[in-house]
Design a protein around this motif. Sequence first.
Motif, PDB file in Angstrom:
ATOM      1  N   MET A  46      14.666  -2.700   1.254  1.00  0.00           N
ATOM      2  CA  MET A  46      13.752  -3.854   1.180  1.00  0.00           C
ATOM      3  C   MET A  46      12.954  -3.801  -0.121  1.00  0.00           C
ATOM      4  O   MET A  46      12.452  -2.755  -0.525  1.00  0.00           O
ATOM      5  CB  MET A  46      12.782  -3.839   2.368  1.00  0.00           C
ATOM      6  N   ASP A  47      12.873  -4.941  -0.822  1.00  0.00           N
ATOM      7  CA  ASP A  47      12.135  -4.981  -2.078  1.00  0.00           C
ATOM      8  C   ASP A  47      10.652  -4.742  -1.842  1.00  0.00           C
ATOM      9  O   ASP A  47      10.108  -5.088  -0.790  1.00  0.00           O
ATOM     10  CB  ASP A  47      12.322  -6.346  -2.747  1.00  0.00           C
ATOM     11  N   GLU A  48       9.999  -4.163  -2.851  1.00  0.00           N
ATOM     12  CA  GLU A  48       8.561  -3.938  -2.761  1.00  0.00           C
ATOM     13  C   GLU A  48       7.821  -5.274  -2.779  1.00  0.00           C
ATOM     14  O   GLU A  48       8.166  -6.176  -3.544  1.00  0.00           O
ATOM     15  CB  GLU A  48       8.092  -3.075  -3.934  1.00  0.00           C
ATOM     16  N   LEU A  49       6.801  -5.384  -1.934  1.00  0.00           N
ATOM     17  CA  LEU A  49       5.985  -6.592  -1.903  1.00  0.00           C
ATOM     18  C   LEU A  49       5.101  -6.627  -3.142  1.00  0.00           C
ATOM     19  O   LEU A  49       4.425  -5.655  -3.469  1.00  0.00           O
ATOM     20  CB  LEU A  49       5.122  -6.603  -0.634  1.00  0.00           C
ATOM     21  N   LYS A  50       5.106  -7.774  -3.822  1.00  0.00           N
ATOM     22  CA  LYS A  50       4.348  -7.920  -5.067  1.00  0.00           C
ATOM     23  C   LYS A  50       3.386  -9.104  -4.938  1.00  0.00           C
ATOM     24  O   LYS A  50       3.829 -10.255  -4.880  1.00  0.00           O
ATOM     25  CB  LYS A  50       5.299  -8.119  -6.251  1.00  0.00           C
ATOM     26  N   ILE A  51       2.103  -8.808  -4.867  1.00  0.00           N
ATOM     27  CA  ILE A  51       1.078  -9.852  -4.721  1.00  0.00           C
ATOM     28  C   ILE A  51       0.004  -9.685  -5.795  1.00  0.00           C
ATOM     29  O   ILE A  51      -0.528  -8.590  -5.986  1.00  0.00           O
ATOM     30  CB  ILE A  51       0.425  -9.803  -3.329  1.00  0.00           C
ATOM     31  N   LEU A  52      -0.304 -10.769  -6.476  1.00  0.00           N
ATOM     32  CA  LEU A  52      -1.416 -10.821  -7.424  1.00  0.00           C
ATOM     33  C   LEU A  52      -2.608 -11.453  -6.728  1.00  0.00           C
ATOM     34  O   LEU A  52      -2.456 -12.431  -5.992  1.00  0.00           O
ATOM     35  CB  LEU A  52      -1.027 -11.669  -8.638  1.00  0.00           C
ATOM     36  N   ALA A  53      -3.811 -10.906  -6.936  1.00  0.00           N
ATOM     37  CA  ALA A  53      -5.032 -11.483  -6.370  1.00  0.00           C
ATOM     38  C   ALA A  53      -6.025 -11.782  -7.484  1.00  0.00           C
ATOM     39  O   ALA A  53      -6.175 -10.981  -8.421  1.00  0.00           O
ATOM     40  CB  ALA A  53      -5.663 -10.533  -5.358  1.00  0.00           C
ATOM     41  N   VAL A  54      -6.683 -12.926  -7.393  1.00  0.00           N
ATOM     42  CA  VAL A  54      -7.719 -13.297  -8.364  1.00  0.00           C
ATOM     43  C   VAL A  54      -8.957 -13.759  -7.609  1.00  0.00           C
ATOM     44  O   VAL A  54      -8.857 -14.378  -6.558  1.00  0.00           O
ATOM     45  CB  VAL A  54      -7.244 -14.413  -9.321  1.00  0.00           C
ATOM     46  N   ASP A  55     -10.128 -13.448  -8.168  1.00  0.00           N
ATOM     47  CA  ASP A  55     -11.367 -13.879  -7.524  1.00  0.00           C
ATOM     48  C   ASP A  55     -12.443 -14.164  -8.554  1.00  0.00           C
ATOM     49  O   ASP A  55     -12.706 -13.352  -9.446  1.00  0.00           O
ATOM     50  CB  ASP A  55     -11.885 -12.826  -6.554  1.00  0.00           C
ATOM     51  N   THR A  56     -13.070 -15.333  -8.424  1.00  0.00           N
ATOM     52  CA  THR A  56     -14.199 -15.711  -9.285  1.00  0.00           C
ATOM     53  C   THR A  56     -15.300 -16.368  -8.453  1.00  0.00           C
ATOM     54  O   THR A  56     -16.118 -17.118  -8.977  1.00  0.00           O
ATOM     55  CB  THR A  56     -13.745 -16.706 -10.382  1.00  0.00           C
ATOM     56  N   ALA A  57     -15.336 -16.112  -7.154  1.00  0.00           N
ATOM     57  CA  ALA A  57     -16.201 -16.862  -6.242  1.00  0.00           C
ATOM     58  C   ALA A  57     -17.682 -16.498  -6.332  1.00  0.00           C
ATOM     59  O   ALA A  57     -18.529 -17.249  -5.865  1.00  0.00           O
ATOM     60  CB  ALA A  57     -15.729 -16.691  -4.804  1.00  0.00           C
ATOM     61  N   THR A  58     -17.987 -15.322  -6.909  1.00  0.00           N
ATOM     62  CA  THR A  58     -19.386 -14.900  -7.027  1.00  0.00           C
ATOM     63  C   THR A  58     -19.675 -14.514  -8.474  1.00  0.00           C
ATOM     64  O   THR A  58     -18.933 -14.893  -9.380  1.00  0.00           O
ATOM     65  CB  THR A  58     -19.664 -13.696  -6.105  1.00  0.00           C
ATOM     66  N   GLU A  59     -20.721 -13.740  -8.700  1.00  0.00           N
ATOM     67  CA  GLU A  59     -21.031 -13.305 -10.058  1.00  0.00           C
ATOM     68  C   GLU A  59     -19.984 -12.365 -10.642  1.00  0.00           C
ATOM     69  O   GLU A  59     -19.920 -12.170 -11.844  1.00  0.00           O
ATOM     70  CB  GLU A  59     -22.398 -12.596 -10.092  1.00  0.00           C
ATOM     71  N   ALA A  60     -19.150 -11.789  -9.780  1.00  0.00           N
ATOM     72  CA  ALA A  60     -18.090 -10.889 -10.235  1.00  0.00           C
ATOM     73  C   ALA A  60     -16.810 -11.668 -10.522  1.00  0.00           C
ATOM     74  O   ALA A  60     -16.577 -12.748  -9.974  1.00  0.00           O
ATOM     75  CB  ALA A  60     -17.817  -9.816  -9.187  1.00  0.00           C
ATOM     76  N   CYS A  61     -15.993 -11.105 -11.394  1.00  0.00           N
ATOM     77  CA  CYS A  61     -14.708 -11.685 -11.763  1.00  0.00           C
ATOM     78  C   CYS A  61     -13.680 -10.565 -11.686  1.00  0.00           C
ATOM     79  O   CYS A  61     -13.914  -9.470 -12.223  1.00  0.00           O
ATOM     80  CB  CYS A  61     -14.796 -12.232 -13.187  1.00  0.00           C
ATOM     81  N   SER A  62     -12.550 -10.790 -11.010  1.00  0.00           N
ATOM     82  CA  SER A  62     -11.608  -9.690 -10.849  1.00  0.00           C
ATOM     83  C   SER A  62     -10.185 -10.177 -10.641  1.00  0.00           C
ATOM     84  O   SER A  62      -9.947 -11.304 -10.202  1.00  0.00           O
ATOM     85  CB  SER A  62     -12.021  -8.797  -9.671  1.00  0.00           C
ATOM     86  N   ALA A  63      -9.246  -9.297 -10.979  1.00  0.00           N
ATOM     87  CA  ALA A  63      -7.826  -9.533 -10.735  1.00  0.00           C
ATOM     88  C   ALA A  63      -7.221  -8.208 -10.308  1.00  0.00           C
ATOM     89  O   ALA A  63      -7.631  -7.148 -10.786  1.00  0.00           O
ATOM     90  CB  ALA A  63      -7.131 -10.061 -11.984  1.00  0.00           C
ATOM     91  N   ALA A  64      -6.260  -8.258  -9.404  1.00  0.00           N
ATOM     92  CA  ALA A  64      -5.601  -7.041  -8.939  1.00  0.00           C
ATOM     93  C   ALA A  64      -4.160  -7.370  -8.585  1.00  0.00           C
ATOM     94  O   ALA A  64      -3.841  -8.492  -8.199  1.00  0.00           O
ATOM     95  CB  ALA A  64      -6.324  -6.452  -7.734  1.00  0.00           C
ATOM     96  N   LEU A  65      -3.303  -6.372  -8.731  1.00  0.00           N
ATOM     97  CA  LEU A  65      -1.881  -6.566  -8.476  1.00  0.00           C
ATOM     98  C   LEU A  65      -1.357  -5.422  -7.617  1.00  0.00           C
ATOM     99  O   LEU A  65      -1.591  -4.248  -7.931  1.00  0.00           O
ATOM    100  CB  LEU A  65      -1.118  -6.611  -9.801  1.00  0.00           C
ATOM    101  N   MET A  66      -0.670  -5.774  -6.547  1.00  0.00           N
ATOM    102  CA  MET A  66      -0.039  -4.794  -5.667  1.00  0.00           C
ATOM    103  C   MET A  66       1.470  -4.851  -5.861  1.00  0.00           C
ATOM    104  O   MET A  66       2.077  -5.926  -5.788  1.00  0.00           O
ATOM    105  CB  MET A  66      -0.384  -5.102  -4.210  1.00  0.00           C
ATOM    106  N   VAL A  67       2.055  -3.699  -6.124  1.00  0.00           N
ATOM    107  CA  VAL A  67       3.506  -3.579  -6.215  1.00  0.00           C
ATOM    108  C   VAL A  67       3.912  -2.459  -5.268  1.00  0.00           C
ATOM    109  O   VAL A  67       3.819  -1.278  -5.623  1.00  0.00           O
ATOM    110  CB  VAL A  67       3.972  -3.268  -7.646  1.00  0.00           C
TER     111      VAL A  67
END
Length: 233
Positions: free
Chosen positions: A1-22
């Motif tokens: 089974m292929d690895e699950l690959k999800i990108l997450a982005v968030d700018t909803a508060t004073e913080a800004c972030s991006a993360a990637l799961m492989v």
Amino acid sequence: MDELKILAVDTATEACSAALMVGDKVFSRWEEAPRDHTRKILPMVQAVLADAGLSLEQLDAIAFGRGPGSFTGVRIGISVAQGLAFGAGVPLIGISTLAAMAQGAHRLEGAERVLAAIDARMDEVYFGHYEWQGDTMQLVGEEVVSHPGALVEARGTLNGRVACVGTGFETYGETLDDLAEVLVTSQVRFPAALDMLPLASRAWLAGEAVPVEQATPVYLRDKVTWKKLPGRE
């Protein structure tokens, strides 16, 4: 089974972030950057993709901080996520910013019961109660926007140790402290895309990813305004 690959982005508060799961590998960027989200979020996305050696087209899905939070911040986040997902031809997964903060409290401090509150201005807070179930934080009841005093009256007192996360406790701590018998202050003030990944993975496996055009923000306050319109009580 292929690895699950999800990108997450968030700018909803004073913080800004991006993360990637492989699969079981995670790459992330996070910065507290009020009013600078539009300039920082895409370079963060490019950085985590470069770290993993992936392109957007190789992703399975993109998760985004759907709110509640700053109206402008939430709109920026969903717009960026929709643009990226449309170009890559992948679906979207909306993740609660309150749930992400609760997830962060578990990751950093092992918390299993969490009260999350974001300052909503206008003497109100966005609020959610979460408990650890299996491998993620799950909502108890529903997320609400409320005056802190009314929230305490409605919720009563929770027994035992409960972690408190978010700026709502900084702003309205004297009132919100009455929500629980023993509140434990957490270092988590804002959500992080990193903590959206376990929630997004669970949502993906549950078949909750949606086409780009069906992704929607969650403001909470809209519900209150809608109910107060004539004929909408």
